[in-house]
Design an enzyme around this catalytic site. Structure first.
Site, mmCIF file in Angstrom:
data_model
loop_
_atom_site.group_PDB
_atom_site.id
_atom_site.type_symbol
_atom_site.label_atom_id
_atom_site.label_comp_id
_atom_site.label_asym_id
_atom_site.label_seq_id
_atom_site.Cartn_x
_atom_site.Cartn_y
_atom_site.Cartn_z
ATOM 1 N N ASP A 64 0.817 -1.209 0.000
ATOM 2 C CA ASP A 64 0.000 0.000 0.000
ATOM 3 C C ASP A 64 0.855 1.265 0.000
ATOM 4 O OD1 ASP A 64 -2.284 -1.501 -0.063
ATOM 5 O OD2 ASP A 64 -2.790 -1.231 2.054
ATOM 6 N N GLU A 137 -5.103 10.035 4.913
ATOM 7 C CA GLU A 137 -5.484 10.945 5.982
ATOM 8 C C GLU A 137 -4.653 12.219 5.956
ATOM 9 O OE1 GLU A 137 -1.915 9.298 7.027
ATOM 10 O OE2 GLU A 137 -3.614 7.930 7.254
ATOM 11 N N HIS A 166 -7.314 18.756 24.631
ATOM 12 C CA HIS A 166 -5.876 18.602 24.397
ATOM 13 C C HIS A 166 -5.629 17.205 23.846
ATOM 14 C CE1 HIS A 166 -1.605 19.554 25.056
ATOM 15 N NE2 HIS A 166 -1.472 18.259 25.305
#
Length: 273
Positions: A64, A137, A166
């Site tokens: 990939d 992403e 956070h």
């Protein structure tokens, strides 16, 4: 008809398959180009991967990671993946069938009968900078991870506040990328036929669970609480930002276009266990 070939760097088997595909396509009257690293392995001349968007088909031979590298240069050109990796979500062609499969796909594209699937890609914008397209992403993260590090963040979807707190970082993920970095951060797996985007927070304090939103949503991540942070596309291409900063993530054009046979998604999932 022109086909670009990208083989996994330093993989002798991938180079042999690339050479076999090249010989077969040239015998069929197809123009073939090799990326620079593949060409060097075969002692041929090559071309920059960034020029492969001019081809009619791009062939990726490897895992990939090789596919993602090929996608960086393919633009809207369909990509066919030959699987030499362990899982191979993006690569459906068995290496033993590669030469015939590529020749058949090239012929189908030439005569207009190829069935091409599309998947969304993402881009991030900060000020006047825009990232390269990401297949898996976009990551918004502090300069480092761990105790005493990370970012303060606010995440908004189409202007509405979804989460704040956070975290080490925030991932904006395509269905294609749900089995990659997102999965290692505890995010859910999404079937590739589902249309949408995931938001997954990394080691968040005061945050929210992963959220699945429409693929045309505009997602903004506002970063504060640190003097340095980064935006990364597919874990490779990083860009430093100076908080306070607002990162806007949207679906980008052209989409990822995938050629060749469709792999069994659930069979590939089984290889993760």
């Amino acid at each position: 008809m022109e086909v670009g070939i990208v083989a996994q760097r330093g993989n002798a088997r991938a180079a042999r398959i690339a050479d076999g595909i090249r010989d077969r396509l040239r015998a069929d009257g197809v123009t073939v180009r090799l990326d620079a690293a593949t060409a060097a392995d075969l002692s041929h001349s090559g071309d920059p991967i960034e020029t492969f968007d001019r081809s009619d088909l791009v062939v990726s031979i490897g895992g990939d990671g090789t596919f993602l590298f090929a996608a960086r240069g393919a633009g809207g050109t369909p990509i066919l993946g030959v699987n030499l990796g362990e899982v191979g979500f993006l690569n459906a062609v068995d290496p033993d069938d590669a030469i015939d499969a590529v020749a058949a796909e090239a012929a189908a594209i030439a005569d207009g009968t190829a069935e091409i699937r599309e998947a969304p890609r993402l881009s991030a914008t900060v000020g006047d900078w825009t990232s390269d397209a990401a297949t898996n992403e976009v990551l918004v993260q502090g300069n480092r991870r761990g105790p005493g590090a990370g970012i303060d963040f606010e995440t908004r979807v189409d202007g509405s506040l979804y989460s704040s707190g956070h975290a080490d970082g925030v991932l904006i993920v395509t269905p294609t990328g749900s089995t990659a970095y997102n999965l290692s951060e505890g995010g859910p797996i999404v079937h590739p036929d589902v249309r949408g985007l995931l938001i997954t927070e990394m080691c968040a304090t005061g945050g929210m669970p992963s959220l699945f939103v429409d693929q045309d949503a505009t997602i903004t991540v506002t970063v504060t609480g640190t003097d340095r942070a980064i935006v990364a596309s597919d874990g490779r291409l990083t860009h430093p930002i100076e908080p306070p900063a607002e990162v806007t993530i949207t679906r980008s054009d052209p989409p990822l276009r995938i050629a060749g046979p469709t792999g069994d998604f659930f069979e590939a999932l089984g290889k993760l266990s």
